[in-house]
Structures are given as structure tokens and as C-alpha cells.
Design a protein around this motif. Structure first.
Motif, PDB file in Angstrom:
ATOM      1  N   GLN A 138      39.309  57.876  49.601  1.00 31.20           N
ATOM      2  CA  GLN A 138      40.010  56.631  49.312  1.00 31.20           C
ATOM      3  C   GLN A 138      39.057  55.458  49.124  1.00 31.20           C
ATOM      4  OE1 GLN A 138      42.812  56.122  52.440  1.00 31.20           O
ATOM      5  NE2 GLN A 138      44.171  57.718  51.705  1.00 31.20           N
ATOM      6  N   ALA A 139      37.760  55.714  49.132  1.00 28.29           N
ATOM      7  CA  ALA A 139      36.787  54.628  49.009  1.00 28.29           C
ATOM      8  C   ALA A 139      36.864  53.965  47.638  1.00 28.29           C
ATOM      9  CB  ALA A 139      35.381  55.145  49.268  1.00 28.29           C
ATOM     10  N   GLY A 140      37.290  54.680  46.619  1.00 30.25           N
ATOM     11  CA  GLY A 140      37.393  54.114  45.285  1.00 30.25           C
ATOM     12  C   GLY A 140      38.808  53.711  44.927  1.00 30.25           C
ATOM     13  N   SER A 141      39.662  53.604  45.923  1.00 30.31           N
ATOM     14  CA  SER A 141      41.054  53.269  45.646  1.00 30.31           C
ATOM     15  C   SER A 141      41.164  51.848  45.113  1.00 30.31           C
ATOM     16  CB  SER A 141      41.897  53.411  46.908  1.00 30.31           C
ATOM     17  OG  SER A 141      41.542  52.427  47.847  1.00 30.31           O
ATOM     18  N   VAL A 142      42.286  51.567  44.512  1.00 31.43           N
ATOM     19  CA  VAL A 142      42.527  50.253  43.923  1.00 31.43           C
ATOM     20  C   VAL A 142      42.433  49.177  44.995  1.00 31.43           C
ATOM     21  CG1 VAL A 142      44.235  48.851  42.743  1.00 31.43           C
ATOM     22  CG2 VAL A 142      43.921  51.214  42.079  1.00 31.43           C
ATOM     23  N   GLU A 143      42.995  49.448  46.168  1.00 32.28           N
ATOM     24  CA  GLU A 143      42.978  48.462  47.247  1.00 32.28           C
ATOM     25  C   GLU A 143      41.562  48.133  47.678  1.00 32.28           C
ATOM     26  OE1 GLU A 143      44.955  51.111  47.206  1.00 32.28           O
ATOM     27  OE2 GLU A 143      47.008  50.360  47.405  1.00 32.28           O
ATOM     28  N   ARG A 160      51.902  47.432  37.605  1.00 31.22           N
ATOM     29  CA  ARG A 160      52.679  48.290  36.701  1.00 31.22           C
ATOM     30  C   ARG A 160      52.926  49.666  37.313  1.00 31.22           C
ATOM     31  NH1 ARG A 160      49.364  46.663  31.309  1.00 31.22           N
ATOM     32  NH2 ARG A 160      50.396  44.674  30.959  1.00 31.22           N
ATOM     33  N   LYS A 161      51.946  50.192  38.034  1.00 29.45           N
ATOM     34  CA  LYS A 161      52.059  51.545  38.571  1.00 29.45           C
ATOM     35  C   LYS A 161      52.823  51.588  39.896  1.00 29.45           C
ATOM     36  CE  LYS A 161      49.826  53.622  35.349  1.00 29.45           C
ATOM     37  NZ  LYS A 161      50.476  54.561  34.459  1.00 29.45           N
ATOM     38  N   SER A 162      52.557  50.626  40.775  1.00 28.03           N
ATOM     39  CA  SER A 162      53.184  50.648  42.090  1.00 28.03           C
ATOM     40  C   SER A 162      53.395  49.216  42.588  1.00 28.03           C
ATOM     41  CB  SER A 162      52.295  51.421  43.072  1.00 28.03           C
ATOM     42  OG  SER A 162      52.854  51.388  44.352  1.00 28.03           O
ATOM     43  N   PRO A 163      54.546  48.634  42.292  1.00 25.61           N
ATOM     44  CA  PRO A 163      54.797  47.245  42.695  1.00 25.61           C
ATOM     45  C   PRO A 163      54.787  47.025  44.219  1.00 25.61           C
ATOM     46  CG  PRO A 163      56.399  47.951  41.070  1.00 25.61           C
ATOM     47  CD  PRO A 163      55.620  49.157  41.458  1.00 25.61           C
ATOM     48  N   LEU A 164      55.165  48.034  44.989  1.00 25.69           N
ATOM     49  CA  LEU A 164      55.169  47.870  46.451  1.00 25.69           C
ATOM     50  C   LEU A 164      53.749  47.766  47.004  1.00 25.69           C
ATOM     51  CD1 LEU A 164      58.008  50.346  47.439  1.00 25.69           C
ATOM     52  CD2 LEU A 164      58.105  47.852  47.272  1.00 25.69           C
ATOM     53  N   ARG A 165      52.848  48.616  46.519  1.00 19.90           N
ATOM     54  CA  ARG A 165      51.448  48.539  46.955  1.00 19.90           C
ATOM     55  C   ARG A 165      50.832  47.222  46.503  1.00 19.90           C
ATOM     56  NH1 ARG A 165      48.705  53.650  44.567  1.00 19.90           N
ATOM     57  NH2 ARG A 165      46.839  52.485  45.098  1.00 19.90           N
ATOM     58  N   TYR A 166      51.223  46.764  45.320  1.00 14.98           N
ATOM     59  CA  TYR A 166      50.734  45.495  44.791  1.00 14.98           C
ATOM     60  C   TYR A 166      51.143  44.338  45.699  1.00 14.98           C
ATOM     61  CZ  TYR A 166      50.588  41.382  41.802  1.00 14.98           C
ATOM     62  OH  TYR A 166      50.367  40.124  41.315  1.00 14.98           O
TER      63      TYR A 166
END
Length: 93
Positions: free
Chosen positions: A18-23, A69-75
Motif C-alpha cells: 500500500q506504499a504506492g496507494s493514492v492516499e 471518479r473512482k471512489s468518492p468515499l475514499r476521496y
């Protein structure tokens, strides 16, 4: 600035996959933005750093639009954690 750094440390303790995850990318870019902003307050005529800041801001904006666009909740969760403004290009439905 410490809030972002604490969040960055928390996200950096995530597993390797998960080190390269969007977050984590957005958190890293936000940390760089805060450092450059502080630098530019001291050195207002450092135009090379200003250009670098603009490039980092654009990259973070593109990543945030993609996440929205992909995941509004994570955004929404990420925006609230980092307490950053919503980019103007993100349109809520």
C-alpha cells in the motif's frame, strides 16, 4: 504542518503493497507542498521553487480528481483527513 506529518507517518507505516496507494501519494505531495510553501514565505523571489510548487499542485490535483471518479468515499475521507480544499475541477453530482 505537524498534522500532515503525523498523518504521513501513519500512512507510511502501512504495508509495502500500500506504499504506492493514492492516499500515500497525496499525503506525500501535501507534505512537499507545505514545505515548499514555508520556503517561499522566506524566499519570495525563488521562481524555480514556485514552478516546482505549481507542478506538485497540478499532480496532486490530477490524482485527487482520479480518486474522486473512482471512489468518492475514499476521496471524502482523504480530503477531511488532510484538511485540504476541494479542487475546482471536481464537480459533485
Amino acid at each position: 504542518m505537524t498534522k500532515n506529518k503525523d498523518l504521513f507517518i501513519h500512512l507510511s507505516s502501512v504495508s509495502e503493497e500500500q506504499a504506492g496507494s493514492v492516499e500515500s501519494q497525496v499525503c506525500n505531495l501535501t507534505d512537499q507542498i507545505s514545505k515548499l510553501t514555508y520556503h517561499l514565505k522566506l524566499h519570495s523571489k525563488d521562481y524555480s521553487s514556485q514552478r516546482g510548487l505549481w507542478k506538485i499542485l497540478g499532480k496532486r490535483k490530477r490524482i485527487l480528481v482520479h480518486l474522486h471518479r473512482k471512489s468518492p468515499l475514499r476521496y471524502e475521507k482523504l480530503i477531511n483527513q488532510l484538511s485540504i480544499r476541494v479542487p475546482k475541477t471536481v464537480k459533485f453530482l
